[in-house]
Scaffold this motif. Structure first.
Motif, PDB file in Angstrom:
ATOM      1  N   LEU A   1      -6.299   1.949  -8.179  1.00 19.70           N
ATOM      2  CA  LEU A   1      -6.992   2.089  -6.891  1.00 19.70           C
ATOM      3  C   LEU A   1      -8.409   1.543  -6.977  1.00 19.70           C
ATOM      4  CD1 LEU A   1      -5.788   5.665  -5.888  1.00 19.70           C
ATOM      5  CD2 LEU A   1      -4.916   3.478  -5.123  1.00 19.70           C
TER       6      LEU A   1
ATOM      7  N   GLY B   1      -3.564   8.337   3.361  1.00 17.62           N
ATOM      8  CA  GLY B   1      -3.449   6.946   2.948  1.00 17.62           C
ATOM      9  C   GLY B   1      -2.544   6.134   3.848  1.00 17.62           C
TER      10      GLY B   1
ATOM     11  N   LEU C   1      -6.910   3.159   0.211  1.00 17.78           N
ATOM     12  CA  LEU C   1      -7.289   3.175  -1.202  1.00 17.78           C
ATOM     13  C   LEU C   1      -8.367   4.215  -1.470  1.00 17.78           C
ATOM     14  CD1 LEU C   1      -7.488  -0.673  -1.836  1.00 17.78           C
ATOM     15  CD2 LEU C   1      -5.719   0.892  -2.626  1.00 17.78           C
ATOM     16  N   SER C   2      -9.448   4.166  -0.669  1.00 18.32           N
ATOM     17  CA  SER C   2     -10.585   5.011  -1.028  1.00 18.32           C
ATOM     18  C   SER C   2     -10.310   6.474  -0.707  1.00 18.32           C
ATOM     19  CB  SER C   2     -11.860   4.524  -0.347  1.00 18.32           C
ATOM     20  OG  SER C   2     -11.713   4.534   1.041  1.00 18.32           O
TER      21      SER C   2
ATOM     22  N   LEU D   1       0.888   3.795  -3.127  1.00 23.94           N
ATOM     23  CA  LEU D   1       0.412   5.172  -2.979  1.00 23.94           C
ATOM     24  C   LEU D   1       1.548   6.168  -3.205  1.00 23.94           C
ATOM     25  CD1 LEU D   1      -2.197   5.117  -0.080  1.00 23.94           C
ATOM     26  CD2 LEU D   1      -2.590   5.298  -2.521  1.00 23.94           C
TER      27      LEU D   1
ATOM     28  N   ASN E   1      -8.266  -0.444   3.113  1.00 23.69           N
ATOM     29  CA  ASN E   1      -9.407   0.119   2.401  1.00 23.69           C
ATOM     30  C   ASN E   1      -9.420   1.632   2.449  1.00 23.69           C
ATOM     31  OD1 ASN E   1     -10.311  -2.398   1.882  1.00 23.69           O
ATOM     32  ND2 ASN E   1     -11.751  -2.454   3.579  1.00 23.69           N
TER      33      ASN E   1
ATOM     34  N   THR F   1     -15.507   5.405  -6.004  1.00 22.39           N
ATOM     35  CA  THR F   1     -14.726   5.713  -4.806  1.00 22.39           C
ATOM     36  C   THR F   1     -15.630   6.115  -3.653  1.00 22.39           C
ATOM     37  OG1 THR F   1     -13.031   6.521  -6.295  1.00 22.39           O
ATOM     38  CG2 THR F   1     -12.800   7.065  -3.994  1.00 22.39           C
TER      39      THR F   1
ATOM     40  N   ASN G   1     -14.740  -2.656  -1.345  1.00 20.03           N
ATOM     41  CA  ASN G   1     -13.913  -3.054  -0.205  1.00 20.03           C
ATOM     42  C   ASN G   1     -14.403  -2.551   1.148  1.00 20.03           C
ATOM     43  OD1 ASN G   1     -13.402  -0.428  -0.769  1.00 20.03           O
ATOM     44  ND2 ASN G   1     -11.188  -0.612  -0.793  1.00 20.03           N
TER      45      ASN G   1
ATOM     46  N   LEU H   1       0.844  -1.204   0.000  1.00 21.55           N
ATOM     47  CA  LEU H   1       0.000   0.000   0.000  1.00 21.55           C
ATOM     48  C   LEU H   1       0.877   1.251   0.000  1.00 21.55           C
ATOM     49  CD1 LEU H   1      -2.957   1.131   0.292  1.00 21.55           C
ATOM     50  CD2 LEU H   1      -2.457   1.334   2.707  1.00 21.55           C
TER      51      LEU H   1
ATOM     52  N   LEU I   1      -8.546  -2.195  -7.250  1.00 22.16           N
ATOM     53  CA  LEU I   1      -8.335  -2.859  -5.962  1.00 22.16           C
ATOM     54  C   LEU I   1      -9.578  -2.781  -5.086  1.00 22.16           C
ATOM     55  CD1 LEU I   1      -4.659  -1.861  -5.184  1.00 22.16           C
ATOM     56  CD2 LEU I   1      -5.552  -4.166  -5.493  1.00 22.16           C
ATOM     57  N   MET I   2     -10.286  -1.660  -5.160  1.00 19.90           N
ATOM     58  CA  MET I   2     -11.521  -1.544  -4.361  1.00 19.90           C
ATOM     59  C   MET I   2     -12.494  -2.648  -4.750  1.00 19.90           C
ATOM     60  SD  MET I   2     -12.304   2.487  -4.564  1.00 19.90           S
ATOM     61  CE  MET I   2     -10.952   3.632  -4.472  1.00 19.90           C
TER      62      MET I   2
END
Lengths: 516, 738
Positions: free
Chosen positions: A477, A268, A357-358, A105, A354, A398, A409, A101, A480-481
Motif C-alpha cells: 500500500l 477502500g 490505499l490511504s 485490498l 488514492n 499514510t 498520491n 484495487l 503504491l502511495m
C-alpha cells in the motif's frame, strides 16, 4: 472487444465465489490460508486486466450473452414486448483501476484477518470472498439489472461481517448500514425498472432491456421531467453509498463496529461503488440533468469536505476519526465528478484509488494498534514513536498521503480535482481548498496524539513493534502511495480516452440542455 | 554551459542521502549516516558553485535574451493540457545556489558536533536527524531551481513536512521552562504555514486558469500580465474582482506563512523546540528564505516598477510593520534563541518590505547576507546552549541529552523514573535563559567572537559587515521612492522608511543587550562558570560563516563606492534582468547615500548602549516600562489572541458539529426515520394481530362455535339419524306437495 479470447472477467468474479464454496466445505483450520490463496490468485489474475488493457475508450474484455429472456409469443392474441436481461461485462478506463484495487485490498484484508479473527473462521472467510465477488461484479457489470444484482449482493456478506464479527454495538450498526443502503437502492431499482419499460418504445429492439449502451441511446429522448426524476433516483442510491452529506451517519457506526478487515473493504472499496455509480450510470445516462444539478451536488460535496473534517477533529475514537475523514475525502471525489470536466473526472477517479490505499492503510494501522491494546481511544496513547518506530514510519507516510502532501498520491488527486473544480466554478475550489488545511488539522492531531509526547501510559510501555507479516501487509500500500505520487501518469494515462469520451457525452448533453 | 545540464542532480544528492539513510541499515551506523549526508551535501554544494562560477555568464546571457535556461519534461497529462516539471536557472536561482548548499553544508558539519557524535551523549536518533535535514535540503534546493510553480509548490510542501518532523524531533519532551512542547510546536508550525500554503495554492490555480501554464517563464510574460491586468473575476455576475491583485495577494499569502510575516508569524518562535541546527536551517538558509524567494520569483505579478500597484503597497506595509513589530518583541525576550527568532521575523520583514518597494535586488541581497549571519548567530547560540548544558551536566550529573537517551534506548526499564525526571528540571536552571549566563567570553572565546561578528552584521555595523550593505540598500529604496513621491505620493515609502529606521535602532539595541547579557560581565550562575568551548566540529563552521557574514556584503557594493578588486553591483547585475520578459525593463540599483549610512552609525551607539546597559546586571532595567514591557515580553499577546479568536472557536465548532451530527440533528433524523419505520411496523403488527388476524380468527371462531352446536347432532346412533332423515323427508315432502 475482448482481446484475450477467454472470459477473464467472469473468472475474476466467480473465482472468489468458488473459493467461498470450497472454504466452507473444507475443515475450518484451512479456511484462512485457503481463502488467502484464492484472493491472491485473483489479484494476480486481475493484473492481466491492467497488462492487456488498451488505451482506448471502448469497453474491453467484454463478455455479452443473454441471460434471462422472454420473447413475444406470436400465438397469443395480446402482444408482449418480452424482456432481455444480459450478462454483460466490460472494463474501461473508469473501472480499470478499481479492479486491481478491489482484489488487492481483498487479499490484504483476508491476510490481516488471520491474526484477528478467532471464531467462526470458515464463515468469515467465505463471506469475505463472497464480498469480493459482489464488488468485482459491480465494477464490471454493464447491464443495469446485472449491476443491481451485484450491488445488492454486496450487502449480504457485509451485513454478516459487521453483525457477527463486529464490536459491541454491531447489530445496530449493521442493520442501519443495510437498511439505509437498501432504502436508497429501492429508488435505483424503480428507476432501472422504469428505464427498461421506456426502452420498449424508444429503443430499437422493442423489448425491455437493461444494457447500458442501449439505455444510453434512449435516455436523451425522455421528457426532461422524467430524466430529472430518474437521475435523482439513481443519485440518492449513490449518495447514500458514497456517503454524501447529509446521508453519511451510517458510516461512522459501521466503521467503528466492523472488524478491521471489514473497515478496510468498506472504506477502500464499498464507498467507491457510490462514486462509481455516478461515473458509470447517473452522469452518462443523464448528462443534461447532471449539468443542471451539478451545483447542488458540488455544494453537498463541499459541505461534506469541510463538515467531515471538522467533525473528524472532535473524535476520540481513532476509527471514528478515520471514518469522518472518509466523508471529507469522498467529498473531493464527488466534487471532481460534478466538475464534469477532464481534470475533475480524472482527479476523482484517481482519488478513488488514492483513498482506497490511504484509508485502507489507516484502518489497518488502527487495527494493528487495536490488536495490541484493545482500545482505540486517542487519550490512551502518546509517545508511541519510541516504542514502535516502524509502526510510526508507516503511519506517518499514510497520514501524509491522506493529508495530500506532494510526492505522495493524495496530492495528485486533490490537485486535479481542485483544478477541475476551479474550471467549473472558482468558488467551489476556493471553499474546497480549505478542506486541505482541515485535513492537516485532524490528521496531524491524530498522529501527534499517538506518536508524539511522553510515553506516560504504563500500558503502552510494553507495546511491541510491527511484526514481519504486518510490515508485508503495509508495504504494497505504501509503495503504491509513493509510486502514484511520483509517477501519476501510470494511472492517469490509460484512463484518459474513457474520461475524454465521458466528457464528450457530457458536452453533448450540455448542447441539449433541458432548461434553456 | 558545462554544468547546468546537471542541475537536476543538485537536489537529488541530498534526496539520495535521505532515502539511503531511511531505507538501508546504514542508519544503524551514526558516523556513516552523517558522513553520507555531509558528502552528498558537499557534492551538491560543489555542483552548485560550479554552475554559479563556470556557467554564470552563459546563463545570464540566456536570461537577458529572454529565453532563460529552463529544461522541461511532461509529468501529468490531463486531457488537452500537460503539467510539466521544469527547472529554471536564472540569476535568481544562481543567487540561491550560491547561498543554500553552502550554508546547509556548514549546518550539517556543525550538527555532528551539536549532537555529540563520538561521545556517550550522542543523540539516539542521530541518523534520523540527518535523514530529515537531507530531505529538507533537497526540498529547498528543488525550490531554488524549479522552473515550474507546481514543482515549486511540491518542494515548498516537502519543506513544510520536514519542518514538522524536525521541530517535533524531540517529540517526547513536554513543555519546559514555559516553552511550548515540541509536539504542539510542530503542529503549530505546520498548520500555520499550511494556511498560507492554501492561499498560495489558490493563487496558483487562479494563475493557471488565466495563463494556462505554471511554467514560470511562460506564465510571467508581459502579454500575460497585461491581459491579467484587464481581466476580472466575476462572482455570479454580481461583482468583479480584478484578477492580477487577487493572484498576487494569494501567492503572497503563501509567503506570509512561510516567511513568518504578521499575522502568520506565530509559529516561528515556537519552532525553537527543534534542535538548534534545525533552527539555523529554518530561520536562515531554507524555509523562511523560501517565502521571500517566492515573492521575488513572482514579483512581476505585483507590477514592481514605476511606483508599483496597490497590492505591492500591501506587501511593503506588511513587511515594514512585521519588521518593527517583531523587533519590539525581540527586545524583551530572555531566551537566547527567542531573541534570534524574533529578530529573524523582523529581518524577514525587511526583505519583504524591500520587495514591496520593487527592490528585488535589495530584498534578495538582504536574504543572502541574512542567511549567512543568522545561520551563524543560531549556531553560535547553539554553541552557547551547548556550553551551558555542559555546565548543567557538570553540576547535576544529568542534562537534557541524557534524558533523550533514557527515553529511547532503555524504554521500559527507565520508565518509572520519568516523571521524577521531568520534575528535576526545576532543580536545575534553564540553559537557554540569558539571565543565567554572563561572562561567557572567557569560557567560550571562539563562540564569543563569532557571535560578536554575527551580531554586528545583524545590527548593521557600518562598512565592515554584510548586514550593513544590504540593510542600507533597503533603506535607500524606501528613501528614494519617498523622495520621488511614488506610491501614494511617497506616503507608503515614508512609512516604510520610518518603521525600518526605528527597527534598525531596536535591532542594534537588542543585539547589544543579548551580547551584554550572554558574554560580558560576571557569570550569574555556577553553570555559566562551568561552561566551556564547543568542539571544533561546531566552531569551524562558525568561523567559516563569520567570514561570510563580513564578505557577503561586498557582493553588491553600490555605485559611489569603489573597493579595489571588488566589482560593484555584482549581485545587481546578476538579478537586474530576471524579470525582463515580464517587466519589459531591468531592475536598477541606487547610488550610495551617505545620509543613510548615518542610521547605521547611530546603530553602533545603540548596540554599545545595549552591551553596557546589560553587562553584569542582575535584573531587567526596562521593567520600569511597566505594562508596555509586559506586553512586549508576552509578544503583544498574539498567542492569546489566536487562542481566543481562532483555536478555541474552532475546537468548539468542531465539538458543536459533532453534536449536531451524532446527537442533535443528522443521525437522530436517520434514527427517527428508522424508529418511525419500526413504530409503523408495530402498529401494523397490532392491526394485523387484532383486526386482520382477528377477522380471520372470527371466522374461525364462528366456525368453531357453530360446530360446537352442530356436533351434538352427531350422536352416532342410527336411530337418531333415521329420525332426522325422516324429519327431512317430511320437510321436503311438505315443500313439494303443498
Amino acid at each position: 472487444m475482448n482481446q484475450l479470447g477467454f472470459p477473464l472477467l467472469s473468472i475474476l468474479i466467480f473465482l472468489p465465489l468458488l473459493g467461498a464454496v470450497v472454504t466452507s466445505l473444507l475443515p475450518w483450520k484451512y479456511a484462512s490460508r485457503l481463502s488467502l490463496v484464492f484472493a491472491v490468485v485473483n489479484f494476480v489474475l486481475s493484473l492481466l486486466v491492467v497488462g492487456y488493457f488498451q488505451r482506448t475508450a471502448e469497453f474491453q474484455f467484454v463478455e455479452r450473452v443473454s441471460w434471462i429472456t422472454a420473447f413475444d409469443n406470436p400465438d397469443t392474441p395480446i402482444p408482449d414486448p418480452g424482456f432481455l436481461i444480459e450478462y454483460f461485462l466490460g472494463v474501461d478506463g473508469i473501472s480499470l483501476w478499481m479492479i486491481p484495487l478491489t482484489t488487492l485490498l481483498s487479499a490484504i484484508a483476508i491476510w490481516f484477518s488471520s491474526d484477528s479473527i478467532r471464531e467462526r473462521e470458515k464463515e468469515y472467510y467465505a463471506f469475505m470472498l463472497l464480498l469480493e465477488t459482489g464488488m468485482l461484479g459491480v465494477f464490471m457489470a454493464l447491464d443495469l439489472f446485472l449491476f443491481f444484482v451485484f450491488w445488492e449482493a454486496v450487502l449480504i456478506p457485509m451485513y454478516f461481517l459487521i453483525g457477527v464479527w463486529g464490536g459491541k454495538n454491531r447489530i445496530y450498526a449493521t442493520i442501519k448500514f443495510v437498511l439505509y443502503t437498501m432504502a436508497g437502492s429501492a429508488f435505483m431499482l424503480a428507476a432501472i425498472m422504469a428505464l427498461g419499460i421506456f426502452s420498449v418504445n424508444l429503443g430499437q429492439s422493442g423489448t425491455i432491456g437493461y444494457a447500458l449502451d442501449r439505455l444510453q441511446d434512449i435516455t436523451p429522448q425522455l421528457p426532461p421531467q422524467t430524466q430529472l426524476l430518474l437521475f435523482l433516483a439513481f443519485a440518492v442510491a449513490y449518495a447514500i453509498k458514497v456517503p454524501l452529506f447529509p446521508f453519511h451517519t451510517w458510516l461512522p457506526d459501521a466503521h467503528v463496529q466492523a472488524p478491521t478487515a471489514g473497515s478496510v473493504i468498506l472504506a477502500g472499496i464499498l464507498l467507491k461503488m457510490g462514486t462509481y455509480g455516478y461515473l458509470r450510470f447517473a452522469v452518462p445516462l443523464f448528462p443534461a440533468v447532471a449539468l443542471e444539478l451539478a451545483p447542488i451536488f458540488a455544494t453537498l460535496a463541499i459541505i461534506g469536505i469541510l463538515y467531515g473534517a471538522w467533525v473528524a477533529y472532535a473524535q476520540r475514537d481513532m476509527k471514528s476519526l478515520v471514518a469522518y475523514s472518509s466523508v471529507s475525502h469522498l467529498g473531493f471525489v464527488v466534487l471532481g465528478i460534478f466538475s464534469l470536466n477532464n481534470q475533475g473526472l480524472s482527479g476523482a477517479i484517481l482519488q478513488m484509488v488514492n483513498h482506497g490505499l490511504s484509508t485502507g492503510a489507516l484502518f489497518l494501522l488502527v487495527g494493528m494498534i487495536y490488536e495490541r491494546r484493545h482500545t482505540r481511544d486517542l487519550e490512551e496513547f502518546g509517545g508511541l514513536w519510541t516504542r514502535m518506530p516502524v509502526f510510526a514510519a508507516f503511519f506517518l507516510i499514510t497520514m501524509l498521503a491522506s493529508v495530500g502532501l506532494p510526492g505522495l498520491n493524495g496530492f495528485i488527486g486533490e490537485f486535479l480535482t481542485l483544478i477541475g473544480a476551479f474550471a467549473a466554478n472558482p468558488w467551489w475550489a476556493a471553499f474546497a481548498t480549505f478542506g486541505v488545511v482541515l485535513a492537516a488539522v485532524y490528521m496531524l492531531h491524530l498522529f501527534g496524539k499517538i506518536m508524539f509526547g511522553p510515553l506516560d501510559n504504563p500500558e503502552n510501555r510494553t507495546l511491541s513493534d510491527l511484526t514481519r507479516k504486518e510490515i508485508m501487509i503495509l508495504v504494497p500500500l505504501v509503495a503504491l502511495m509513493v509510486l502514484i505520487g511520483v509517477a501519476p501518469n501510470l494511472l492517469l494515462d490509460p484512463m484518459q480516452p474513457s474520461v475524454e469520451a465521458l466528457v464528450e457525452v457530457i458536452q453533448t448533453g450540455a448542447a441539449a440542455r433541458l432548461i434553456p | 554551459m558545462q554544468y547546468a545540464q546537471l542541475a537536476w542532480l543538485i537536489p537529488l544528492f541530498p534526496l539520495l542521502a535521505f532515502a539511503t539513510i531511511i531505507l538501508t541499515p546504514i542508519k544503524h551506523n551514526k558516523m556513516l549516516s552523517s558522513g553520507l549526508a555531509i558528502l552528498m551535501m558537499v557534492f551538491s554544494w560543489g555542483l552548485s558553485w560550479a554552475i554559479f562560477f563556470v556557467d554564470q555568464k552563459f546563463l545570464l546571457h540566456e536570461m537577458e535574451a529572454r529565453h532563460p535556461y529552463s529544461p522541461a519534461i511532461d509529468w501529468l497529462p490531463t486531457g488537452t493540457t500537460v503539467f510539466q516539471m521544469s527547472l529554471l536557472i536564472d540569476g535568481l536561482a544562481l543567487a540561491m545556489l550560491f547561498m543554500v548548499p553552502f550554508v546547509v553544508t556548514m549546518i550539517f558539519i556543525y550538527s555532528t558536533g551539536y549532537h555529540n557524535l563520538g561521545t556517550p551523549n550522542v543523540e539516539p536518533r542521530y541518523s534520523r536527524f540527518f535523514a530529515y535535514v537531507s530531505l529538507f535540503a533537497a526540498g529547498m534546493l528543488t525550490l531554488a531551481i524549479s522552473g515550474n510553480m507546481l514543482l515549486f509548490f511540491i518542494a515548498w510542501e516537502i519543506m513544510g513536512l520536514c519542518s514538522y518532523l524536525l521541530i517535533g524531533f524531540w517529540f517526547e519532551k513536554g513543555d519546559e521552562f514555559g516553552r511550548l512542547s515540541p509536539r504542539l510546536s510542530a503542529l503549530k508550525a505546520f498548520l500555520t504555514t499550511r494556511v498560507g500554503d492554501v492561499l498560495f495554492f489558490a493563487g496558483l490555480m487562479l494563475l493557471y486558469a488565466q495563463v494556462g501554464t505554471l511554467n514560470i517563464h511562460e506564465a510571467l510574460t508581459h502579454e500575460n500580465i497585461e491581459a491579467m491586468k484587464e481581466a476580472s473575476f466575476g462572482i455570479a455576475g454580481l461583482f468583479a474582482v480584478p484578477v492580477l491583485p487577487m493572484i498576487a495577494l494569494l501567492i503572497f499569502g503563501g509567503a506570509v506563512g512561510k516567511s513568518a510575516q504578521f499575522p502568520l508569524h506565530v509559529w516561528l518562535p515556537d519552532a525553537m523546540a527543534g534542535p538548534t541546527p534545525v533552527s539555523a536551517m529554518i530561520h536562515a538558509a531554507t524555509m523562511v528564505a523560501a517565502g521571500v524567494f517566492l515573492v521575488a520569483r513572482m514579483l512581476p505579478l505585483f507590477e514592481p516598477l514605476h511606483g508599483g500597484s496597490d497590492h505591492l503597497m500591501v506587501v511593503a506595509l506588511i513587511g515594514a510593520f512585521t519588521a518593527f513589530y517583531a523587533s519590539t518583541i525581540a527586545v524583551a525576550q530572555n531566551d537566547v534563541k527567542g531573541v534570534l527568532a524574533y529578530s529573524t521575523i523582523s529581518q524577514l520583514g525587511y526583505m519583504i518590505a524591500a520587495l514591496g518597494l520593487g527592490g528585488l535586488v535589495a530584498g534578495v541581497f538582504h536574504m543572502l547576507t541574512h542567511a549567512f549571519f543568522k545561520a551563524l548567530l543560531f549556531m553560535a547560540s547553539g554553541s552557547v546552549i551547548h556550553g551551558m548544558e555542559h555546565g548543567v551536566h557538570h553540576l547535576h550529573g544529568h542534562g537534557e541529552h541524557d534524558e533523550h537517551k533514557v527515553h529511547a534506548e532503555h524504554g521500559v526499564a527507565a520508565e518509572p523514573k520519568q516523571h521524577a525526571h521531568a520534575d528535576d528540571h526545576h532543580g536545575h536552571i534553564d540553559p537557554q535563559n540569558m539571565w543565567n549566563m554572563g561572562g561567557l567570553q572567557k569560557h567560550m572565546p571562539i563562540t564569543f567572537w563569532t557571535f560578536m561578528i554575527g551580531g554586528a552584521a545583524l545590527a548593521g555595523f557600518p562598512f565592515i559587515t554584510a548586514g550593513f550593505w544590504s540593510k542600507d540598500e533597503i533603506l535607500g529604496e524606501a528613501f528614494h521612492l519617498w523622495q520621488k513621491g511614488e506610491m501614494m505620493g511617497g506616503l507608503v515609502p515614508l512609512i516604510v522608511f520610518v518603521l525600518l529606521t526605528l527597527t534598525a535602532f531596536l535591532t542594534a539595541f537588542y543585539t547589544g543587550r543579548q551580547l551584554g547579557l550572554t558574554f560580558f560581565g560576571a557569570e550569574r550562575t555556577e553553570e555559566a562558570k562551568h561552561a566551556h568551548e564547543s568542539p571544533p566540529a561546531m566552531t569551524i563552521p562558525l568561523i567559516v560563516l563569520s567570514i561570510f557574514a563580513i564578505l557577503a556584503g561586498f557582493a553588491n557594493i553600490p555605485e559611489g563606492i569603489t573597493i579595489p578588486g571588488i566589482p560593484g553591483h555584482y549581485l545587481g547585475h546578476m538579478l537586474e534582468n530576471v524579470h525582463l520578459a515580464a517587466n519589459e525593463e531591468a531592475y536598477h540599483g541606487l547610488p550610495f547615500d551617505w545620509r543613510l549610512a548615518l542610521i547605521s552609525v547611530a546603530g553602533v551607539g545603540f548596540m554599545a548602549l545595549g552591551i553596557f546597559a546589560y553587562r553584569g546586571r542582575a535584573s531587567e532595567p526596562l521593567k520600569a516600562l511597566g505594562p508596555l514591557w509586559t506586553a512586549m515580553e508576552r509578544k503583544w499577546y498574539m498567542d492569546e489572541i489566536y487562542q481566543f479568536l481562532v483555536i478555541r472557536p474552532a475546537v468548539a465548532f468542531s465539538q458543536f458539529l459533532y453534536k449536531v451530527d451524532g446527537s442533535w440533528l443528522i443521525d437522530p433524523m436517520v434514527n427517527n426515520v428508522g424508529k418511525l419505520g419500526r413504530n409503523w411496523g408495530q402498529a401494523s403488527a397490532w392491526v394485523d394481530r387484532n383486526l386482520v388476524d382477528g377477522t380471520v380468527n372470527l371466522v374461525g371462531i364462528i366456525a368453531n362455535e357453530s360446530s360446537e352446536g352442530l356436533k351434538r347432532l352427531q350422536t352416532g346412533r342410527i336411530q337418531n339419524y333415521l329420525v332426522i332423515l325422516l324429519g327431512g323427508l317430511l320437510f321436503l315432502a311438505g315443500l313439494f306437495f303443498r
